[in-house]
Scaffold this motif. Structure first.
Motif, PDB file in Angstrom:
ATOM      1  N   PRO A 186       0.812  -1.226   0.000  1.00  0.00           N
ATOM      2  CA  PRO A 186       0.000   0.000   0.000  1.00  0.00           C
ATOM      3  C   PRO A 186       0.840   1.270   0.000  1.00  0.00           C
ATOM      4  N   THR A 187       0.275   2.315  -0.613  1.00  0.00           N
ATOM      5  CA  THR A 187       0.889   3.632  -0.573  1.00  0.00           C
ATOM      6  C   THR A 187       0.690   4.233   0.810  1.00  0.00           C
ATOM      7  N   ASP A 188       1.326   5.381   1.074  1.00  0.00           N
ATOM      8  CA  ASP A 188       1.178   6.034   2.377  1.00  0.00           C
ATOM      9  C   ASP A 188      -0.286   6.350   2.667  1.00  0.00           C
ATOM     10  N   ALA A 189      -1.005   6.841   1.646  1.00  0.00           N
ATOM     11  CA  ALA A 189      -2.422   7.170   1.841  1.00  0.00           C
ATOM     12  C   ALA A 189      -3.230   5.918   2.151  1.00  0.00           C
ATOM     13  N   GLN A 190      -2.915   4.819   1.480  1.00  0.00           N
ATOM     14  CA  GLN A 190      -3.639   3.581   1.734  1.00  0.00           C
ATOM     15  C   GLN A 190      -3.316   3.027   3.117  1.00  0.00           C
ATOM     16  N   ILE A 191      -2.062   3.212   3.563  1.00  0.00           N
ATOM     17  CA  ILE A 191      -1.688   2.763   4.905  1.00  0.00           C
ATOM     18  C   ILE A 191      -2.516   3.496   5.952  1.00  0.00           C
ATOM     19  N   GLU A 192      -2.770   4.781   5.746  1.00  0.00           N
ATOM     20  CA  GLU A 192      -3.596   5.545   6.681  1.00  0.00           C
ATOM     21  C   GLU A 192      -4.989   4.949   6.789  1.00  0.00           C
ATOM     22  N   SER A 193      -5.569   4.555   5.642  1.00  0.00           N
ATOM     23  CA  SER A 193      -6.907   3.965   5.688  1.00  0.00           C
ATOM     24  C   SER A 193      -6.885   2.603   6.376  1.00  0.00           C
ATOM     25  N   VAL A 194      -5.783   1.862   6.220  1.00  0.00           N
ATOM     26  CA  VAL A 194      -5.640   0.586   6.919  1.00  0.00           C
ATOM     27  C   VAL A 194      -5.587   0.817   8.421  1.00  0.00           C
ATOM     28  N   LEU A 195      -4.847   1.855   8.847  1.00  0.00           N
ATOM     29  CA  LEU A 195      -4.755   2.157  10.272  1.00  0.00           C
ATOM     30  C   LEU A 195      -6.108   2.554  10.842  1.00  0.00           C
ATOM     31  N   ASP A 196      -6.944   3.212  10.028  1.00  0.00           N
ATOM     32  CA  ASP A 196      -8.295   3.539  10.480  1.00  0.00           C
ATOM     33  C   ASP A 196      -9.069   2.270  10.814  1.00  0.00           C
ATOM     34  N   ARG A 197      -8.897   1.248  10.011  1.00  0.00           N
ATOM     35  CA  ARG A 197      -9.571  -0.026  10.285  1.00  0.00           C
ATOM     36  C   ARG A 197      -9.011  -0.678  11.541  1.00  0.00           C
ATOM     37  N   CYS A 198      -7.733  -0.431  11.830  1.00  0.00           N
ATOM     38  CA  CYS A 198      -7.145  -0.962  13.065  1.00  0.00           C
ATOM     39  C   CYS A 198      -7.824  -0.367  14.295  1.00  0.00           C
ATOM     40  N   TRP A 199      -8.164   0.935  14.227  1.00  0.00           N
ATOM     41  CA  TRP A 199      -8.874   1.557  15.353  1.00  0.00           C
ATOM     42  C   TRP A 199     -10.187   0.830  15.604  1.00  0.00           C
ATOM     43  N   ASP A 200     -10.880   0.428  14.535  1.00  0.00           N
ATOM     44  CA  ASP A 200     -12.131  -0.310  14.698  1.00  0.00           C
ATOM     45  C   ASP A 200     -11.880  -1.660  15.377  1.00  0.00           C
ATOM     46  N   ALA A 201     -10.800  -2.336  14.981  1.00  0.00           N
ATOM     47  CA  ALA A 201     -10.478  -3.622  15.589  1.00  0.00           C
ATOM     48  C   ALA A 201     -10.167  -3.466  17.072  1.00  0.00           C
ATOM     49  N   VAL A 202      -9.423  -2.410  17.409  1.00  0.00           N
ATOM     50  CA  VAL A 202      -9.084  -2.162  18.816  1.00  0.00           C
ATOM     51  C   VAL A 202     -10.335  -1.842  19.613  1.00  0.00           C
ATOM     52  N   ALA A 203     -11.235  -0.999  19.047  1.00  0.00           N
ATOM     53  CA  ALA A 203     -12.468  -0.643  19.748  1.00  0.00           C
ATOM     54  C   ALA A 203     -13.316  -1.883  20.022  1.00  0.00           C
ATOM     55  N   TYR A 204     -13.394  -2.778  19.038  1.00  0.00           N
ATOM     56  CA  TYR A 204     -14.171  -3.999  19.221  1.00  0.00           C
ATOM     57  C   TYR A 204     -13.535  -4.868  20.310  1.00  0.00           C
ATOM     58  N   TYR A 205     -12.197  -4.958  20.292  1.00  0.00           N
ATOM     59  CA  TYR A 205     -11.472  -5.774  21.285  1.00  0.00           C
ATOM     60  C   TYR A 205     -11.697  -5.232  22.686  1.00  0.00           C
ATOM     61  N   MET A 206     -11.709  -3.922  22.838  1.00  0.00           N
ATOM     62  CA  MET A 206     -11.847  -3.301  24.156  1.00  0.00           C
ATOM     63  C   MET A 206     -13.304  -3.109  24.587  1.00  0.00           C
ATOM     64  N   GLY A 207     -14.231  -3.379  23.674  1.00  0.00           N
ATOM     65  CA  GLY A 207     -15.631  -3.304  24.051  1.00  0.00           C
ATOM     66  C   GLY A 207     -16.229  -1.916  23.954  1.00  0.00           C
ATOM     67  N   GLY A 208     -15.581  -1.011  23.202  1.00  0.00           N
ATOM     68  CA  GLY A 208     -16.156   0.329  23.063  1.00  0.00           C
ATOM     69  C   GLY A 208     -15.133   1.329  22.607  1.00  0.00           C
TER      70      GLY A 208
END
Length: 208
Positions: A186-208
């Protein structure tokens, strides 16, 4: 009156077979690749799936080629059934072994999928293990990613992550993973969008 010898045929690896070392090092350890060892004993790699390239593939594909990626995708699919879970959720390294050029010239068209236990989380240092990886991820166990301690911390990176019991002090916890459906890095811009999805994964893991 002896029977005629059978026609010569290309060597085909057998599925669910273990070897001393990974076939990625086949140039240095070809004899060990040809001679399997019992999966109950110490071994470094396990072949869990063997398939054939289609006739449209006219040369052994290199790592990164489209045909190699297609074979890897097939290995990923087969690994979920073999392991009992997704390989990237655990300390497991997946690779595809294709015939050498001389083997290809004698008619070999197979590719072999291999799974290996890794020593740490982000490196591919292989563990000499005993016992098959079959269904190793079907139930919670030590291979699954969990809590880790960071090794070689730098300003924006680290060298590795070592698995540790979550009941003990640790630096990080595994929140989850997802597959990015593209073939190029991925390009730098695409990496940023991937990291956004990581925030969703972390939120789900932590329950909110």
């Amino acid at each position: 009156d002896w029977d005629a010898m059978a026609p010569a045929a290309a060597l085909v690896p057998a599925a669910e077979t273990c070897y001393d070392a990974s076939s990625r090092a086949r140039d240095a350890s070809a004899p060990r690749w040809r001679q399997s060892v019992p999966c109950t004993g110490r071994h470094g790699a396990e072949t869990f799936h063997v398939a054939q390239f289609p006739a449209s593939v006219t040369a052994p594909p290199a790592d990164g080629d489209r045909d190699y990626r297609t074979a890897f995708e097939d290995c990923e699919k087969a690994s979920k059934t073999f392991l009992g879970g997704e390989w990237y959720n655990a300390r497991i390294y997946l690779t595809v072994f294709v015939p050498t050029k001389p083997q290809w010239e004698t008619g070999a068209r197979w590719y072999a999928c291999q799974a290996m236990e890794t020593q740490n989380v982000t490196t591919s240092l292989i563990v000499q293990r005993s016992g098959s990886l079959k269904n190793a991820l079907a139930t919670p166990g030590p291979l699954l990613h969990g809590c880790t301690n960071i090794v070689g911390l730098k300003e924006t990176d680290w060298d590795d992550m070592t698995a540790v019991d979550c009941a003990k002090a640790h630096d990080a916890e595994y929140a989850g993973a997802f597959v990015v459906p593209q073939s190029d890095f991925p390009t730098d811009a695409q990496i940023e969008s991937v990291l956004d999805r990581c925030w969703d994964a972390v939120a789900y893991y932590m329950g909110g």
